[in-house]
Design a protein around this motif. Structure first.
Motif, PDB file in Angstrom:
ATOM      1  N   VAL A 433       0.856  -1.192   0.000  1.00 25.19           N
ATOM      2  CA  VAL A 433       0.000   0.000   0.000  1.00 25.19           C
ATOM      3  C   VAL A 433       0.885   1.232   0.000  1.00 25.19           C
ATOM      4  CG1 VAL A 433      -1.835   1.252   1.185  1.00 25.19           C
ATOM      5  CG2 VAL A 433      -1.770  -1.248   1.276  1.00 25.19           C
ATOM      6  N   SER A 434       0.639   2.139  -0.930  1.00 25.44           N
ATOM      7  CA  SER A 434       1.482   3.324  -1.065  1.00 25.44           C
ATOM      8  C   SER A 434       1.147   4.376  -0.026  1.00 25.44           C
ATOM      9  CB  SER A 434       1.316   3.934  -2.458  1.00 25.44           C
ATOM     10  OG  SER A 434       0.032   4.527  -2.584  1.00 25.44           O
ATOM     11  N   SER A 435       2.046   5.321   0.116  1.00 30.69           N
ATOM     12  CA  SER A 435       1.740   6.535   0.863  1.00 30.69           C
ATOM     13  C   SER A 435       0.765   7.365   0.041  1.00 30.69           C
ATOM     14  CB  SER A 435       3.015   7.318   1.137  1.00 30.69           C
ATOM     15  OG  SER A 435       3.932   6.543   1.877  1.00 30.69           O
ATOM     16  N   ALA A 436       0.130   8.334   0.672  1.00 26.61           N
ATOM     17  CA  ALA A 436      -0.883   9.132  -0.015  1.00 26.61           C
ATOM     18  C   ALA A 436      -0.241  10.122  -0.980  1.00 26.61           C
ATOM     19  CB  ALA A 436      -1.729   9.880   0.999  1.00 26.61           C
ATOM     20  N   LEU A 437      -0.881  10.305  -2.119  1.00 28.18           N
ATOM     21  CA  LEU A 437      -0.498  11.296  -3.114  1.00 28.18           C
ATOM     22  C   LEU A 437      -1.632  12.304  -3.195  1.00 28.18           C
ATOM     23  CD1 LEU A 437       1.520  12.048  -5.481  1.00 28.18           C
ATOM     24  CD2 LEU A 437       0.007  10.713  -6.959  1.00 28.18           C
ATOM     25  N   SER A 438      -1.365  13.565  -2.899  1.00 28.87           N
ATOM     26  CA  SER A 438      -2.407  14.580  -2.853  1.00 28.87           C
ATOM     27  C   SER A 438      -2.644  15.199  -4.221  1.00 28.87           C
ATOM     28  CB  SER A 438      -2.034  15.678  -1.854  1.00 28.87           C
ATOM     29  OG  SER A 438      -1.935  15.141  -0.548  1.00 28.87           O
ATOM     30  N   SER A 439      -3.909  15.480  -4.518  1.00 28.77           N
ATOM     31  CA  SER A 439      -4.297  16.129  -5.763  1.00 28.77           C
ATOM     32  C   SER A 439      -5.034  17.416  -5.441  1.00 28.77           C
ATOM     33  CB  SER A 439      -5.188  15.204  -6.599  1.00 28.77           C
ATOM     34  OG  SER A 439      -5.695  15.858  -7.736  1.00 28.77           O
ATOM     35  N   ALA A 440      -4.812  18.442  -6.250  1.00 27.58           N
ATOM     36  CA  ALA A 440      -5.476  19.730  -6.022  1.00 27.58           C
ATOM     37  C   ALA A 440      -6.951  19.653  -6.368  1.00 27.58           C
ATOM     38  CB  ALA A 440      -4.796  20.814  -6.853  1.00 27.58           C
ATOM     39  N   ALA A 441      -7.335  18.717  -7.241  1.00 24.87           N
ATOM     40  CA  ALA A 441      -8.731  18.579  -7.656  1.00 24.87           C
ATOM     41  C   ALA A 441      -9.183  17.145  -7.440  1.00 24.87           C
ATOM     42  CB  ALA A 441      -8.883  18.969  -9.126  1.00 24.87           C
ATOM     43  N   SER A 442     -10.496  16.948  -7.394  1.00 20.99           N
ATOM     44  CA  SER A 442     -11.035  15.603  -7.222  1.00 20.99           C
ATOM     45  C   SER A 442     -10.604  14.709  -8.373  1.00 20.99           C
ATOM     46  CB  SER A 442     -12.563  15.658  -7.150  1.00 20.99           C
ATOM     47  OG  SER A 442     -12.977  16.344  -5.993  1.00 20.99           O
ATOM     48  N   GLU A 467      -5.212  -2.034  -7.339  1.00 18.32           N
ATOM     49  CA  GLU A 467      -6.370  -1.232  -6.934  1.00 18.32           C
ATOM     50  C   GLU A 467      -5.906   0.181  -6.623  1.00 18.32           C
ATOM     51  OE1 GLU A 467      -9.074  -4.079  -4.254  1.00 18.32           O
ATOM     52  OE2 GLU A 467      -6.962  -4.027  -3.655  1.00 18.32           O
ATOM     53  N   ALA A 468      -6.867   1.098  -6.569  1.00 15.14           N
ATOM     54  CA  ALA A 468      -6.575   2.487  -6.178  1.00 15.14           C
ATOM     55  C   ALA A 468      -7.760   3.043  -5.415  1.00 15.14           C
ATOM     56  CB  ALA A 468      -6.278   3.339  -7.403  1.00 15.14           C
ATOM     57  N   THR A 469      -7.465   3.976  -4.545  1.00 14.81           N
ATOM     58  CA  THR A 469      -8.513   4.705  -3.835  1.00 14.81           C
ATOM     59  C   THR A 469      -8.213   6.188  -3.904  1.00 14.81           C
ATOM     60  OG1 THR A 469      -9.697   4.969  -1.730  1.00 14.81           O
ATOM     61  CG2 THR A 469      -7.331   4.525  -1.604  1.00 14.81           C
ATOM     62  N   THR A 470      -9.257   6.993  -3.933  1.00 16.58           N
ATOM     63  CA  THR A 470      -9.089   8.456  -3.898  1.00 16.58           C
ATOM     64  C   THR A 470      -9.779   9.055  -2.681  1.00 16.58           C
ATOM     65  OG1 THR A 470     -11.047   8.785  -5.292  1.00 16.58           O
ATOM     66  CG2 THR A 470      -8.914   8.603  -6.400  1.00 16.58           C
ATOM     67  N   ASP A 471     -10.497   8.221  -1.923  1.00 17.84           N
ATOM     68  CA  ASP A 471     -11.180   8.732  -0.728  1.00 17.84           C
ATOM     69  C   ASP A 471     -10.743   8.019   0.543  1.00 17.84           C
ATOM     70  OD1 ASP A 471     -12.367   6.260  -0.926  1.00 17.84           O
ATOM     71  OD2 ASP A 471     -14.391   7.007  -1.311  1.00 17.84           O
ATOM     72  N   SER A 500     -14.620   7.539 -10.487  1.00 19.32           N
ATOM     73  CA  SER A 500     -15.617   8.615 -10.577  1.00 19.32           C
ATOM     74  C   SER A 500     -16.778   8.430  -9.606  1.00 19.32           C
ATOM     75  CB  SER A 500     -16.147   8.715 -12.013  1.00 19.32           C
ATOM     76  OG  SER A 500     -16.710   7.476 -12.432  1.00 19.32           O
ATOM     77  N   ALA A 501     -17.049   7.187  -9.180  1.00 19.83           N
ATOM     78  CA  ALA A 501     -18.143   6.953  -8.235  1.00 19.83           C
ATOM     79  C   ALA A 501     -17.738   7.261  -6.802  1.00 19.83           C
ATOM     80  CB  ALA A 501     -18.632   5.510  -8.344  1.00 19.83           C
ATOM     81  N   HIS A 502     -16.438   7.412  -6.561  1.00 21.18           N
ATOM     82  CA  HIS A 502     -15.950   7.682  -5.201  1.00 21.18           C
ATOM     83  C   HIS A 502     -14.803   8.688  -5.294  1.00 21.18           C
ATOM     84  CE1 HIS A 502     -18.334   4.291  -3.719  1.00 21.18           C
ATOM     85  NE2 HIS A 502     -17.830   3.578  -4.714  1.00 21.18           N
ATOM     86  N   VAL A 503     -15.095   9.875  -5.776  1.00 29.31           N
ATOM     87  CA  VAL A 503     -14.035  10.854  -6.008  1.00 29.31           C
ATOM     88  C   VAL A 503     -13.457  11.353  -4.691  1.00 29.31           C
ATOM     89  CG1 VAL A 503     -14.955  11.580  -8.226  1.00 29.31           C
ATOM     90  CG2 VAL A 503     -15.686  12.751  -6.136  1.00 29.31           C
ATOM     91  N   GLY A 504     -12.199  11.756  -4.750  1.00 33.13           N
ATOM     92  CA  GLY A 504     -11.518  12.320  -3.609  1.00 33.13           C
ATOM     93  C   GLY A 504     -10.225  12.949  -4.074  1.00 33.13           C
ATOM     94  N   THR A 505      -9.430  13.442  -3.154  1.00 31.91           N
ATOM     95  CA  THR A 505      -8.179  14.124  -3.499  1.00 31.91           C
ATOM     96  C   THR A 505      -6.960  13.433  -2.906  1.00 31.91           C
ATOM     97  OG1 THR A 505      -8.413  15.598  -1.597  1.00 31.91           O
ATOM     98  CG2 THR A 505      -9.339  16.359  -3.701  1.00 31.91           C
ATOM     99  N   THR A 506      -7.155  12.326  -2.202  1.00 34.69           N
ATOM    100  CA  THR A 506      -6.042  11.593  -1.608  1.00 34.69           C
ATOM    101  C   THR A 506      -5.920  10.241  -2.306  1.00 34.69           C
ATOM    102  OG1 THR A 506      -6.398  12.667   0.525  1.00 34.69           O
ATOM    103  CG2 THR A 506      -5.060  10.668   0.512  1.00 34.69           C
TER     104      THR A 506
END
Length: 529
Positions: A433-442, A467-471, A500-506
């Motif tokens: 599992v990676s460390s978090a990568l922050s995004s300025a937009a969803s 797999e990937a998660t953004t939230d 797109s069904a679970h957008v987030g910035t992390t």
């Protein structure tokens, strides 16, 4: 060997000087002018010959030898123009087949290729001659990924406030950080820094070509990170990590970070073993066959079956006094009786000076091909000496003790015992599992590229998943695809996750090995939108 360039001039140079100048000029020009030069074969056939060339990719210079295209077939009813191209990253030649027609047109250059030549073919063509070949080499982009190639040429736009934007090929830019914006490098005057790198659906570029640009950019970051031993880093809309240090171990489970190879894997756990198991200690002369020999100087006194007779205080052989290098003794546990080994005990005479010969235990199942079970060690002057296996537990039918470095020889050997078993250790299922990568937009999509190697036979998307998660809660799986490329012996795999069904910035990625298969992961690059 090189030559010194002297401009040939027949009006001022003597005959000999002029001829030498011509030869030297041709020699100097040859490497560049002759790179990937197309021409007919010495005995013309339906292939095109390319001279040698070179590719500088990142910091790696690759020399590409002379090569020939595949066989080109003649058109059936009308003339046709085929295009000979080379891969920008490897230099490998291929042919783009055109369409037949009364006035044939040249086929388009496919993504990732550089043009070399056009070949005009007739229905009657049986051999390709130089007169049928048109040289169209344009090798300026050799060694560059698609994203870098698109950056050749462009315009600098000043918004009047000191913010400069590099507009690729003069196309209109957009300040949005979304990947659907233009591909640009922006200078933020207020911050005195590069603001962002934008990849976009550039005007005139199809979605397929755009995906290839993203693919090339991630591959370049991974390649440079692996070859340059770069630390993990971020770029606008993505990041990369070639595991040049243990960066994600704290977030992961059932993994081992291999610092030497700079990758994560899930080797089998140690099997259940004991010296008390059959063949481990005591008298084993009826179980184990002992042989000895040398690839160098002969043993001073060859070991016998007494090395497994249970007597730990009686001398039973010693290596060559002068040079023990290559002396070996093999223990054969018998057909169908291979064992797992986790440790060894050696008993020896201790009244002499300490030995500085260096030895290893190795395993084999054919008494010919050997694998190290332990690291190299010196017998020293202790008895018994305990030597642990380093992970290559077996099962092995044959075990041998072999001298790999000669030193001072006082290796008077008495007995060898084995910590053995018959049941393999289990292979844990690894989760990275990676460390978090922050995004300025969803983020609505995560694209992943991973460097992967299967040690056991494994199936993508069954034994290895991405797999990937953004939230931080919902993990979205992607379908892993083998690109056919390799970096440092690891396959380059790609996957895309629709978040797109679970957008987030992390953003985080999660890689899993399943079904108890040993596998290795060397690096990952991400790109999001």
């Amino acid at each position: 060997m090189v030559s010194t360039y002297l401009q040939p001039d027949h009006t001022s140079q003597t005959g000999a000087t002029y001829k030498t100048a011509l030869d030297d000029a041709a020699s100097v020009h040859h490497r560049l002018a002759g790179a990937f030069a197309p021409h007919a074969q010495t005995s013309p056939n339906m292939t095109v010959r390319l001279d040698a060339g070179a590719i500088l990719h990142g910091i790696t210079l690759t020399e590409v030898a002379d090569q020939s295209s595949g066989t080109i077939t003649a058109p059936s009813s009308h003339p046709r123009i085929d295009r000979v191209v080379v891969d920008r990253l490897t230099g490998a030649v291929s042919v783009i087949t055109g369409s037949e027609g009364a006035s044939p047109t040249v086929p388009a250059i496919t993504t990732g290729k550089c043009p070399v030549a056009q070949v005009l073919l007739q229905t009657s063509s049986t051999a390709i001659t130089n007169g049928m070949i048109t040289d169209e080499r344009d090798l300026r982009s050799m060694g560059l990924g698609l994203a870098a190639f698109e950056g050749l040429g462009g315009a600098i736009i000043d918004d009047g406030a000191g913010n400069l934007t590099l507009d690729i090929n003069g196309r209109t830019t957009d300040s949005s950080p979304d990947l659907t914006a233009d591909y640009a490098i922006t200078w933020d005057a207020s911050a005195s820094a590069l603001k962002k790198v934008l990849l976009s659906n550039i005007g005139g570029v199809t979605s397929t070509e755009f995906a290839a640009m993203q693919h090339d950019m991630m591959q370049l970051y991974l390649l440079d990170s692996v070859n340059g031993s770069l630390a993990a880093g971020q770029y606008a809309n993505g990041g990369y990590d070639a595991y040049n240090s243990d960066t994600i171990g704290a977030n992961s489970t059932n993994h081992t970070y291999q610092a030497g190879g700079k990758y994560y894997d899930n080797p089998p756990t140690a099997p259940s073993t004991s010296y008390a198991n059959t063949g481990g200690s005591g008298s084993r002369t009826g179980i184990i066959t002992v042989t000895s020999g040398s690839t160098g100087s002969a043993w001073q006194a060859s070991p016998t079956s007494a090395m497994v007779d249970g007597n730990t205080g009686t001398n039973d052989g010693w290596p060559n006094y002068t040079n023990a290098l290559g002396n070996w003794v093999t223990f054969d546990f018998g057909a169908g009786a291979a064992k797992f080994f986790t440790e060894f005990k050696l008993y020896r005479q201790t009244t002499n000076a300490a030995s500085t010969d260096t030895w290893k235990f190795q395993g084999s199942n054919d008494n010919s091909n050997w694998s190290d079970i332990t690291s190299a060690f010196s017998l020293g002057n202790s008895s018994p000496l305990t030597v642990a296996a380093t992970g290559n537990y077996g099962p092995w039918r044959y075990v041998r003790l072999v001298c790999v470095v000669a030193g001072s020889t006082n290796d008077f050997m008495y007995e060898v015992e084995f910590k053995i078993g018959t049941t393999a250790g289990s292979v844990p299922n690894m989760t990275l599992v990676s460390s978090a990568l922050s995004s300025a937009a969803s983020v609505t999509q995560v694209k992943l590229m991973v460097l992967y190697k299967a040690i056991d036979a494994a199936t993508l998307n069954t034994d290895f998943t991405a797999e990937a998660t953004t939230d931080g809660t919902n993990w979205i799986s992607g379908t892993l695809t083998d690109t056919g490329l390799t970096i440092s012996g690891f396959k380059v795999l790609t996957a895309a996750m629709d978040t797109s069904a679970h957008v987030g910035t992390t953003v985080k990625y999660r890689l899993k090995t399943l079904n108890t298969k040993t596998q290795q992961v060397k690096g990952v690059a991400l790109m999001v939108k």
